[in-house]
Write an enzyme that holds these catalytic residues in place. Structure first.
Site, mmCIF file in Angstrom:
data_model
loop_
_atom_site.group_PDB
_atom_site.id
_atom_site.type_symbol
_atom_site.label_atom_id
_atom_site.label_comp_id
_atom_site.label_asym_id
_atom_site.label_seq_id
_atom_site.Cartn_x
_atom_site.Cartn_y
_atom_site.Cartn_z
ATOM 1 N N SER A 263 0.853 -1.298 -0.125
ATOM 2 C CA SER A 263 -0.069 0.060 0.065
ATOM 3 C C SER A 263 1.007 1.246 -0.073
ATOM 4 O O SER A 263 1.805 1.315 -0.796
ATOM 5 C CB SER A 263 -1.066 -0.025 1.232
ATOM 6 O OG SER A 263 -1.877 1.151 1.181
ATOM 7 N N THR A 264 0.777 2.002 0.879
ATOM 8 C CA THR A 264 1.717 3.304 0.875
ATOM 9 C C THR A 264 2.892 2.921 0.824
ATOM 10 O O THR A 264 3.627 2.274 1.637
ATOM 11 C CB THR A 264 1.091 4.169 2.349
ATOM 12 O OG1 THR A 264 -0.397 4.379 2.512
ATOM 13 C CG2 THR A 264 1.743 5.547 2.092
ATOM 14 N N MET B 4 -0.097 1.103 5.116
ATOM 15 C CA MET B 4 -0.981 1.515 6.177
ATOM 16 C C MET B 4 -1.962 0.301 6.379
ATOM 17 O O MET B 4 -2.637 -0.020 5.403
ATOM 18 C CB MET B 4 -1.509 2.764 6.111
ATOM 19 C CG MET B 4 -2.261 3.556 7.178
ATOM 20 S SD MET B 4 -1.457 3.770 8.789
ATOM 21 C CE MET B 4 -2.283 4.340 9.848
ATOM 22 N N HIS C 104 -2.544 -0.886 -3.602
ATOM 23 C CA HIS C 104 -4.028 -0.201 -3.346
ATOM 24 C C HIS C 104 -3.640 0.848 -4.084
ATOM 25 O O HIS C 104 -2.632 1.817 -3.846
ATOM 26 C CB HIS C 104 -4.082 0.321 -1.825
ATOM 27 C CG HIS C 104 -4.095 -0.726 -0.963
ATOM 28 N ND1 HIS C 104 -3.733 -0.901 0.619
ATOM 29 C CD2 HIS C 104 -4.597 -2.059 -1.280
ATOM 30 C CE1 HIS C 104 -4.480 -1.884 0.965
ATOM 31 N NE2 HIS C 104 -4.678 -2.862 0.258
ATOM 32 N N ASP D 162 -4.581 -4.910 5.785
ATOM 33 C CA ASP D 162 -4.721 -5.734 4.627
ATOM 34 C C ASP D 162 -3.493 -6.610 4.342
ATOM 35 O O ASP D 162 -2.356 -6.173 4.404
ATOM 36 C CB ASP D 162 -5.004 -4.844 3.667
ATOM 37 C CG ASP D 162 -5.601 -5.623 2.439
ATOM 38 O OD1 ASP D 162 -6.024 -6.761 2.549
ATOM 39 O OD2 ASP D 162 -5.410 -5.140 1.101
#
Length: 353
Positions: free
Chosen positions: A167-168, A286, A193, A289
């Site tokens: 993600s991030t 973050m 993401h 998930d």
């Protein structure tokens, strides 16, 4: 202490909307707005903001040039405000490469309503960015350079499957991992993401930079050796079997852990299909998930690893995985590609084309 935010955008409307969104949250403090990079530079020096929102297209000096100068002179977390166009997505990926933490896409129509709809997401991303780790960006390695570093022994077997979730901070982390993989590696599935409209540009960028054939996944694509498939924004990427082959399936099922595509959806489906032949990595991001999916893979006999805190932009998803015992190993980013390859060789098997 509230998080100090500086807004940099040449659009008076966007400056006004972002100011409203920021001022509606007591944990955020708007310290200034700037219509161009030169005003922004002065405000950065005056207020030392914790995080900056930055537009790409600005007069006098574009956002990417400002970002590059900022990261050299006074590294500060940045969230890009990007237009949802092919050109805009390319610029956003370049911004992430230069050190931006994350981005928010501007709606194509109904900007006022669209930005307000994203208000919670914008505030959440500003808070995450303010606490993110700014990593020094290495120069992009070219495939020819990486080739010389790659192990000479060929990898046998595409019964094996590589699965990567992030993600991030993940766009750069994924790029680094793929740069370390040779052209004969097992097939790779990736969930990052990212909203619809950006994943195709991300895939095209990786296709140019690495020795793999990288593309945005389409329903029914075979997962072939030397190929990497990226979950399209807005759809889950699942792995299924068709005889001896691994096949990509796309799903419009509801978001999982607040995300579509979700890493957990991909990991769970891959665990069912590949079992001990699955080799998976959970990278920076973050939230949580991917943690349960990684545990499922480990319990199914697959090899699992998580990125370590020191090399993560945001140590959230890997931390969750480590906490529940999902990660067999926790490694720095630079060690992940070699670890994936070592496991692929260790597990043996025959190549399927």
């Amino acid at each position: 202490m509230p998080i100090k935010v500086l807004v940099v955008d040449d659009s008076a409307l966007i400056r006004s909307l972002l100011s409203e969104i920021i001022q509606a949250d007591s944990q955020l403090q708007l310290v200034g707005v700037a219509a161009d990079a030169y005003v922004a530079r002065d405000l950065v020096n005056k207020h030392a903001p914790d995080v900056i929102t930055l537009d790409v297209e600005m007069p006098r000096m574009d956002g990417l040039t400002f970002l590059e100068k900022l990261m050299r002179a006074r590294p500060t977390p940045v969230v890009m405000i990007s237009s949802l166009t092919e050109q805009g997505s390319e610029a956003t990926l370049r911004a992430l490469e230069l050190g931006a933490i994350d981005f928010v896409s501007k709606p194509k129509l109904g900007i006022s309503e669209g930005m307000q709809a994203y208000a919670n997401e914008i505030r959440a991303k500003l808070k995450v960015a303010a606490g993110a780790r700014l990593l020094k960006r290495a120069a992009v390695a070219r495939p020819a350079v990486v080739e010389a570093l790659a192990p000479a022994a060929p990898i046998v077997g595409t019964e094996k499957l590589l699965a990567i979730g992030a993600s991030t901070g993940g766009t750069e982390a994924i790029k680094e991992v793929l740069l370390g993989l040779p052209a004969d590696c097992p097939g790779v599935v990736i969930t990052q993401h990212m909203p619809a409209g950006f994943t195709r540009s991300f895939a095209e960028r990786l296709n140019r930079l690495t020795r793999l054939t990288v593309s945005e996944a389409k329903d029914g694509d075979r997962i072939l050796p030397g190929h990497a498939l990226i979950a399209p924004g807005g759809r889950h990427l699942l792995v299924s079997r068709s005889g001896a082959n691994y096949v990509a399936r796309l799903s419009d099922a509801p978001p999982v852990n607040g995300h579509r595509p979700a890493v957990d959806m991909m990991f769970h489906s891959a665990a069912r299909c590949a079992g001990r032949n699955l080799i998976a990595a959970l990278l920076t991001g973050m939230g949580r998930d991917g943690a349960q999916g990684l545990l499922d893979i480990r319990q199914s006999g697959g090899y699992t690893l998580a990125q370590d805190e020191a090399s993560c932009v945001v140590y959230g998803m890997p931390r969750e995985a480590a906490a529940i015992g999902a990660a067999e190993e926790v490694l720095p980013l630079a060690a992940i590609a070699p670890a994936l390859l070592a496991q692929a060789r260790k597990r043996g098997g025959g190549n399927r084309v």
